[in-house]
Design a protein around this motif. Structure first.
Motif, PDB file in Angstrom:
ATOM      1  N   UNK A  34      26.981  30.137  21.517  1.00 53.10           N
ATOM      2  CA  UNK A  34      27.971  29.111  21.115  1.00 53.10           C
ATOM      3  C   UNK A  34      27.346  27.916  19.961  1.00 53.10           C
ATOM      4  N   UNK A  35      26.078  28.304  19.956  1.00 51.15           N
ATOM      5  CA  UNK A  35      26.070  27.927  18.569  1.00 51.15           C
ATOM      6  C   UNK A  35      26.340  28.260  17.755  1.00 51.15           C
ATOM      7  N   UNK A  36      26.356  29.497  17.447  1.00 55.75           N
ATOM      8  CA  UNK A  36      27.079  29.762  16.439  1.00 55.75           C
ATOM      9  C   UNK A  36      28.906  29.710  15.836  1.00 55.75           C
ATOM     10  N   UNK A  37      29.516  29.443  17.500  1.00 52.91           N
ATOM     11  CA  UNK A  37      30.595  29.061  17.181  1.00 52.91           C
ATOM     12  C   UNK A  37      31.174  27.647  17.044  1.00 52.91           C
ATOM     13  N   UNK A 114      33.165  15.920  19.235  1.00 51.49           N
ATOM     14  CA  UNK A 114      32.639  15.848  20.622  1.00 51.49           C
ATOM     15  C   UNK A 114      32.602  17.059  21.994  1.00 51.49           C
ATOM     16  N   UNK A 115      33.219  18.083  21.061  1.00 52.70           N
ATOM     17  CA  UNK A 115      33.177  19.154  22.106  1.00 52.70           C
ATOM     18  C   UNK A 115      31.951  19.763  22.340  1.00 52.70           C
ATOM     19  N   UNK A 116      31.161  19.948  20.692  1.00 49.27           N
ATOM     20  CA  UNK A 116      30.167  20.330  20.185  1.00 49.27           C
ATOM     21  C   UNK A 116      28.951  19.573  20.663  1.00 49.27           C
ATOM     22  N   UNK A 117      28.898  18.451  21.082  1.00 49.29           N
ATOM     23  CA  UNK A 117      28.357  17.535  21.039  1.00 49.29           C
ATOM     24  C   UNK A 117      27.566  17.556  23.407  1.00 49.29           C
ATOM     25  N   UNK A 118      28.824  17.735  23.793  1.00 48.94           N
ATOM     26  CA  UNK A 118      28.503  17.407  24.862  1.00 48.94           C
ATOM     27  C   UNK A 118      28.421  18.967  25.639  1.00 48.94           C
ATOM     28  N   UNK A 119      28.892  19.837  24.652  1.00 43.73           N
ATOM     29  CA  UNK A 119      29.048  21.431  25.500  1.00 43.73           C
ATOM     30  C   UNK A 119      27.590  21.658  25.372  1.00 43.73           C
ATOM     31  N   UNK A 120      26.835  21.556  24.105  1.00 44.27           N
ATOM     32  CA  UNK A 120      25.316  21.890  24.059  1.00 44.27           C
ATOM     33  C   UNK A 120      24.613  20.829  25.271  1.00 44.27           C
ATOM     34  N   UNK A 121      24.832  19.765  25.101  1.00 43.74           N
ATOM     35  CA  UNK A 121      24.359  18.807  26.544  1.00 43.74           C
ATOM     36  C   UNK A 121      24.163  19.492  27.148  1.00 43.74           C
ATOM     37  N   UNK A 122      25.159  20.558  27.363  1.00 46.11           N
ATOM     38  CA  UNK A 122      24.726  20.617  29.479  1.00 46.11           C
ATOM     39  C   UNK A 122      24.482  21.820  29.476  1.00 46.11           C
ATOM     40  N   UNK A 123      24.215  22.031  27.721  1.00 43.56           N
ATOM     41  CA  UNK A 123      22.463  23.355  28.275  1.00 43.56           C
ATOM     42  C   UNK A 123      21.928  23.418  28.723  1.00 43.56           C
ATOM     43  N   UNK A 124      20.769  24.062  29.419  1.00 41.97           N
ATOM     44  CA  UNK A 124      19.870  24.348  29.961  1.00 41.97           C
ATOM     45  C   UNK A 124      18.641  23.581  28.683  1.00 41.97           C
ATOM     46  N   UNK A 138      24.042  25.446  11.633  1.00 39.67           N
ATOM     47  CA  UNK A 138      24.162  24.814  10.152  1.00 39.67           C
ATOM     48  C   UNK A 138      24.137  25.896   9.211  1.00 39.67           C
ATOM     49  N   UNK A 139      23.415  27.002   9.775  1.00 42.07           N
ATOM     50  CA  UNK A 139      23.589  28.353   9.282  1.00 42.07           C
ATOM     51  C   UNK A 139      25.242  29.365   9.370  1.00 42.07           C
ATOM     52  N   UNK A 140      25.721  29.523  10.031  1.00 41.67           N
ATOM     53  CA  UNK A 140      26.795  29.163  10.531  1.00 41.67           C
ATOM     54  C   UNK A 140      27.955  28.891   9.618  1.00 41.67           C
ATOM     55  N   UNK A 141      27.474  27.414   9.660  1.00 40.72           N
ATOM     56  CA  UNK A 141      28.801  26.696   8.253  1.00 40.72           C
ATOM     57  C   UNK A 141      28.485  27.038   7.127  1.00 40.72           C
ATOM     58  N   UNK A 142      27.518  27.188   6.781  1.00 40.17           N
ATOM     59  CA  UNK A 142      26.883  27.575   5.630  1.00 40.17           C
ATOM     60  C   UNK A 142      27.377  28.705   4.971  1.00 40.17           C
ATOM     61  N   UNK A 143      27.999  29.928   5.841  1.00 40.57           N
ATOM     62  CA  UNK A 143      28.339  31.153   5.474  1.00 40.57           C
ATOM     63  C   UNK A 143      29.968  31.261   5.600  1.00 40.57           C
TER      64      UNK A 143
END
Length: 335
Positions: A34-37, A114-124, A138-143
């Motif tokens: 999810x974080x890489x996406x 918005x999508x990134x904030x909401x989705x990661x906020x609901x992960x345990x 960030x590593x994925x974004x740099x790539x």
């Protein structure tokens, strides 16, 4: 068949996810894809621009995505209640609208943040540390930015007055504030587990509205219909995939595969793209935060309807003053 330029762009975007995704599989952590996406979404910016201009816009897009992931993960670790999440997403959407308008980002608007904030906020909070989530994103974004620099284009760069807010940007930001707040409050009042999905969906119809331009309700409603129709098709595809009870590794692989057709059709037919984007979202969510499939699918459908209704209502209530050109409309190619 989409043209070669679209296919090359989609391949570059999916390659941006493929490498970090495979690394996560090798590490035995498919649930973190999810974080890489979210980091890979940086590759969607600067689609037809020269490498230098593309890098600038991808850098800005990556900044919004990494910020969204960082804030969302921090909210998760802080056990912020639903009301706090609604407030945080509304504020992020409002500020994000101003920032993306000033930077002239394409895809336009703050949807991905918005999508990134909401989705990661609901992960345990126990899934990954804050620094781990930021490193993956960030590593994925740099790539992805490195990949963006490797491919040129014949398109001319357009500055469009970078650094100044276009007329009407504040009014447009108010549309986002109204739409996301209304969607979040409605979702929370109904007791939905993922009211953040409704808030992200609320931003979608507004992506076809340009700051300072009057709202063309026909275009807004058209985008909303595509969002609902594509989501429903995507939910049926998700149900079929989950019925097979695939392993986490196969789910992560499916996420990577689905990104290609999503981006391939995003600028040509939003509804078709959503048929692939929705299962991508649902599968990566299931990996990060497993839940009862039927409940999750129904919640996603209801949240989408609530969200697009709020977005259309905000567009209808807050109108602009000038006409929009066909050239401007053609640039609203994604979200």
């Amino acid at each position: 068949m989409p043209p070669l330029t679209d296919r090359r762009h989609a391949f570059r975007v999916v390659l941006g996810l493929l490498v970090p995704g495979l690394l996560l599989l090798v590490a035995g952590r498919p649930e973190l894809i999810l974080y890489a996406v979210f980091g890979s979404f940086a590759g969607m910016y600067g689609r037809l621009e020269a490498p230098r201009e593309r890098l600038r816009h991808q850098f800005h897009g990556a900044g919004m995505l990494v910020t969204g992931v960082g804030l969302g993960t921090a909210l998760s670790h802080g056990h912020v209640p639903a009301a706090g999440l609604v407030l945080a997403i509304t504020a992020f959407a409002t500020i994000g609208s101003l920032v993306t308008d000033r930077l002239r980002l394409r895809p336009g608007g703050p949807f991905f943040g918005i999508f990134a904030l909401g989705a990661t906020a609901t992960v345990a909070p126990g899934l990954v540390s804050l620094w781990g989530a930021l490193a993956i994103c960030a590593g994925t974004a740099v790539w992805c930015m490195a990949l963006g620099m490797s491919v040129g284009t014949t398109e001319d760069a357009h500055d469009e007055g970078l650094g100044t807010l276009p007329p009407g940007a504040v009014v447009h930001a108010l549309r986002y504030a109204l739409a996301t707040a209304a969607a979040g409050l409605a979702g929370t009042a109904l007791g939905l587990d993922h009211a953040n999905w409704a808030m992200a969906a609320a931003a979608v119809p507004l992506a076809v509205v340009s700051a300072g331009e009057p709202v063309e309700l026909a275009a807004v409603v058209h985008r909303a219909v595509h969002r609902v129709g594509g989501t429903l098709v995507g939910l049926m595809a998700t149900a079929l995939i989950l019925l097979l009870e695939p392993s986490p590794t196969l789910l992560a692989a499916a996420v990577m595969v689905l990104l290609f057709p999503t981006e391939l059709f995003m600028s040509r037919h939003y509804g078709v793209a959503l048929g692939f984007f929705t299962p991508l979202i649902m599968l990566m969510t299931e990996l990060a935060a497993p839940s009862e499939p039927v409940t999750m699918l129904v919640a996603r459908g209801v949240d989408t309807v609530i969200g697009v209704a709020a977005g259309v209502a905000a567009a209808a209530l807050v109108r602009g003053t000038r006409g929009i050109t066909q050239e401007d409309r053609s640039r609203q190619w994604a979200v």
